[in-house]
Design an enzyme around this catalytic site. Structure first.
Site, PDB file in Angstrom:
ATOM      1  N   GLU A 191      -1.825 -10.182  -6.180  1.00  0.00           N
ATOM      2  CA  GLU A 191      -1.862 -10.963  -7.423  1.00  0.00           C
ATOM      3  C   GLU A 191      -1.142 -10.242  -8.555  1.00  0.00           C
ATOM      4  O   GLU A 191      -0.377 -10.835  -9.321  1.00  0.00           O
ATOM      5  CB  GLU A 191      -3.313 -11.224  -7.861  1.00  0.00           C
ATOM      6  CG  GLU A 191      -4.171 -11.936  -6.843  1.00  0.00           C
ATOM      7  CD  GLU A 191      -4.911 -10.989  -5.909  1.00  0.00           C
ATOM      8  OE1 GLU A 191      -4.305 -10.018  -5.420  1.00  0.00           O
ATOM      9  OE2 GLU A 191      -6.105 -11.224  -5.663  1.00  0.00           O
ATOM     10  N   CYS A 198      -2.127  -4.730  -5.500  1.00  0.00           N
ATOM     11  CA  CYS A 198      -2.625  -6.012  -4.988  1.00  0.00           C
ATOM     12  C   CYS A 198      -1.542  -7.092  -5.078  1.00  0.00           C
ATOM     13  O   CYS A 198      -0.638  -7.020  -5.928  1.00  0.00           O
ATOM     14  CB  CYS A 198      -3.826  -6.484  -5.805  1.00  0.00           C
ATOM     15  SG  CYS A 198      -5.316  -5.517  -5.566  1.00  0.00           S
ATOM     16  N   CYS A 222      -7.539  -7.324 -10.728  1.00  0.00           N
ATOM     17  CA  CYS A 222      -6.627  -8.477 -10.802  1.00  0.00           C
ATOM     18  C   CYS A 222      -7.164  -9.552 -11.743  1.00  0.00           C
ATOM     19  O   CYS A 222      -6.389 -10.217 -12.443  1.00  0.00           O
ATOM     20  CB  CYS A 222      -6.373  -9.049  -9.412  1.00  0.00           C
ATOM     21  SG  CYS A 222      -5.323  -7.952  -8.427  1.00  0.00           S
ATOM     22  N   GLU A 275       0.830  -1.213   0.000  1.00  0.00           N
ATOM     23  CA  GLU A 275       0.000   0.000   0.000  1.00  0.00           C
ATOM     24  C   GLU A 275       0.860   1.257   0.000  1.00  0.00           C
ATOM     25  O   GLU A 275       2.081   1.197   0.156  1.00  0.00           O
ATOM     26  CB  GLU A 275      -0.942  -0.041   1.210  1.00  0.00           C
ATOM     27  CG  GLU A 275      -1.872  -1.239   1.145  1.00  0.00           C
ATOM     28  CD  GLU A 275      -2.921  -1.277   2.235  1.00  0.00           C
ATOM     29  OE1 GLU A 275      -2.786  -0.544   3.237  1.00  0.00           O
ATOM     30  OE2 GLU A 275      -3.877  -2.065   2.070  1.00  0.00           O
ATOM     31  N   CYS A 328      -9.779  -9.227  -6.800  1.00  0.00           N
ATOM     32  CA  CYS A 328     -10.576  -8.055  -7.178  1.00  0.00           C
ATOM     33  C   CYS A 328     -10.722  -8.009  -8.703  1.00  0.00           C
ATOM     34  O   CYS A 328     -10.019  -8.718  -9.433  1.00  0.00           O
ATOM     35  CB  CYS A 328      -9.946  -6.769  -6.643  1.00  0.00           C
ATOM     36  SG  CYS A 328      -8.509  -6.228  -7.592  1.00  0.00           S
TER      37      CYS A 328
HETATM   38  N1  THU Z   1      -6.056  -6.615  -2.222  1.00  0.00           N
HETATM   39  C1  THU Z   1      -5.261  -7.537  -2.836  1.00  0.00           C
HETATM   40  O1  THU Z   1      -4.046  -7.593  -2.573  1.00  0.00           O
HETATM   41  N2  THU Z   1      -5.826  -8.372  -3.734  1.00  0.00           N
HETATM   42  C2  THU Z   1      -7.141  -8.364  -4.091  1.00  0.00           C
HETATM   43  O2  THU Z   1      -7.544  -9.100  -4.986  1.00  0.00           O
HETATM   44  C3  THU Z   1      -8.075  -7.477  -3.395  1.00  0.00           C
HETATM   45  C4  THU Z   1      -7.482  -6.489  -2.473  1.00  0.00           C
HETATM   46  C5  THU Z   1      -5.460  -5.664  -1.269  1.00  0.00           C
HETATM   47  C6  THU Z   1      -5.445  -4.242  -1.756  1.00  0.00           C
HETATM   48  C7  THU Z   1      -5.388  -3.475  -0.439  1.00  0.00           C
HETATM   49  O3  THU Z   1      -4.025  -3.324  -0.075  1.00  0.00           O
HETATM   50  C8  THU Z   1      -6.074  -4.382   0.553  1.00  0.00           C
HETATM   51  O4  THU Z   1      -6.184  -5.652  -0.062  1.00  0.00           O
HETATM   52  C9  THU Z   1      -7.463  -3.916   0.962  1.00  0.00           C
HETATM   53  O5  THU Z   1      -8.253  -3.657  -0.138  1.00  0.00           O
END
Ligand code: THU
Length: 141
Positions: free
Chosen positions: A61, A59, A95, A50, A92
């Site tokens: 993935e 993310c 991704c 982040e 998400c």
């Molecule tokens: N996040 C992922 O790493 N992968 C996903 O497919 C969905 C969300 C992360 C992004 C963010 O840092 C945290 O989860 C909360 O949304």
């Protein structure tokens, strides 16, 4: 690459859980890990990273797939994802589209309360975006 059996799926989920411990998620507190398996048997992991400028966050993935491409790996066959505290964590939308670029038929391995669930990217993202006349996943550079 043959079918992903339960043993392999569990191994990938455990690699994803280990990658999750490396996540940098001070804003959401939601740690995610992903493990990609490639045609030649190699694996590449990623975690979410982040940023104080929230929209820049990456993310797990996509981070894993970007690292894989830099290693010359462009043919993923499966991805295992481990969410905060081992929670059920489907990828998400961004991704899904990102991974569909490389293989819409790839397996998506998730853990739900100790139970392994198998999906495909195509199933999670039907009728995905593609450039005119070029089927998603068939685009060559
Ligand atoms: N996040 C992922 O790493 N992968 C996903 O497919 C969905 C969300 C992360 C992004 C963010 O840092 C945290 O989860 C909360 O949304």
């Amino acid at each position: 690459m043959s079918e992903i059996d339960t043993t392999l799926a569990r191994k990938l989920l455990s690699m994803a859980a280990e990658a999750r411990t490396m996540a940098y998620a001070p804003y959401s507190g939601f740690h995610v890990g992903a493990a990609l398996l490639f045609e030649n048997g190699e694996t590449v992991c990623g975690c979410n990273v982040e940023n104080a400028s929230y929209g820049l966050s990456m993310c797990a993935e996509r981070g894993a797939m970007i690292a894989a491409v830099a290693k010359g790996l462009k043919d993923p066959v499966a991805v295992a994802i481990s969410g905060e505290g081992g929670s059920f964590c489907p990828p998400c939308g961004a991704c899904r589209q990102f991974l569909a670029e490389f293989n819409p038929d790839m397996s998506v391995i998730l853990e739900d309360d100790g139970e392994i669930k198998f999906y495909t990217i195509k199933e999670l993202l039907p009728v995905s975006f593609s450039l005119e006349g070029v089927a998603c996943g068939e685009k060559k550079e």
